[in-house]
Design a protein around this motif. Sequence first.
Motif, PDB file in Angstrom:
ATOM      1  N   PHE A  45       0.852  -1.185   0.000  1.00  0.00           N
ATOM      2  CA  PHE A  45       0.000   0.000   0.000  1.00  0.00           C
ATOM      3  C   PHE A  45       0.884   1.229   0.000  1.00  0.00           C
ATOM      4  CE2 PHE A  45      -2.003  -3.423   2.362  1.00  0.00           C
ATOM      5  CZ  PHE A  45      -3.184  -3.575   1.663  1.00  0.00           C
ATOM      6  N   GLU A  46       0.620   2.144  -0.920  1.00  0.00           N
ATOM      7  CA  GLU A  46       1.372   3.394  -0.960  1.00  0.00           C
ATOM      8  C   GLU A  46       0.527   4.490  -0.337  1.00  0.00           C
ATOM      9  OE1 GLU A  46       4.115   2.688  -4.870  1.00  0.00           O
ATOM     10  OE2 GLU A  46       2.010   3.152  -5.202  1.00  0.00           O
ATOM     11  N   LEU A  47       1.011   5.009   0.793  1.00  0.00           N
ATOM     12  CA  LEU A  47       0.268   6.045   1.510  1.00  0.00           C
ATOM     13  C   LEU A  47       0.922   7.401   1.265  1.00  0.00           C
ATOM     14  CD1 LEU A  47      -0.467   3.378   3.015  1.00  0.00           C
ATOM     15  CD2 LEU A  47      -0.625   4.715   5.107  1.00  0.00           C
ATOM     16  N   GLU A  48       0.138   8.352   0.803  1.00  0.00           N
ATOM     17  CA  GLU A  48       0.647   9.712   0.659  1.00  0.00           C
ATOM     18  C   GLU A  48       0.316  10.442   1.942  1.00  0.00           C
ATOM     19  OE1 GLU A  48      -0.181  11.384  -3.457  1.00  0.00           O
ATOM     20  OE2 GLU A  48      -0.239  13.125  -2.110  1.00  0.00           O
ATOM     21  N   LEU A  49       1.344  10.920   2.612  1.00  0.00           N
ATOM     22  CA  LEU A  49       1.140  11.530   3.928  1.00  0.00           C
ATOM     23  C   LEU A  49       1.235  13.045   3.835  1.00  0.00           C
ATOM     24  CD1 LEU A  49       3.464   9.128   5.964  1.00  0.00           C
ATOM     25  CD2 LEU A  49       1.018   8.906   5.535  1.00  0.00           C
ATOM     26  N   VAL A  59       1.619   5.569  11.208  1.00  0.00           N
ATOM     27  CA  VAL A  59       1.533   4.602  10.099  1.00  0.00           C
ATOM     28  C   VAL A  59       1.703   3.177  10.640  1.00  0.00           C
ATOM     29  CG1 VAL A  59       2.671   3.777   8.003  1.00  0.00           C
ATOM     30  CG2 VAL A  59       2.226   6.208   8.282  1.00  0.00           C
TER      31      VAL A  59
END
Lengths: 81, 81
Positions: A45-49, A59
């Motif tokens: 999963f790529e999370l943009e923070l 996270v």
Amino acid sequence: MSKNKATVFVRLKDGVLDPQGLTIEKAIKNMGYDMVNSVRSGRFFELELGGGENSKEKVTEICRKLLANPVIEKFEVDFDK
Amino acid sequence: MSKNKATVFVRLKDGVLDPQGLTIEKAIKNMGYDMVNSVRSGRFFELELGGGENSKEKVTEICRKLLANPVIEKFEVDFDK
């Protein structure tokens, strides 16, 4: 505002049967590729923070609570800016 | 015999709707974490290779034929020894 990205890798724990990986392994062998010994599957999963305090801790919390099943899975987080 | 590993990352192409990612994004926000802007989901496969000629080309072929749906997905292969 800082723009960070976190990538979460979720894998089955060692020893947990991976039917998806086994099926793919068989399919690869049936296709005639004999150089593949084994296949393990996983999700990421790529999370943009959007920044903020304690992003890393948060996270990790999200992984434990939502993204991975701690009974059978392990996770790993890569942070990059 | 060389023991190599290839990791294949499969992502949805940019612009392709990612319902799983959106659902996770909503769930994270509902849990009160407001620092996550967006989530994209993907799959990865770890292939243990038994060596042989043209392994890289063969793995790329396997990705195109079996692991990724080229209509909506893109893939990336990392080779490490």
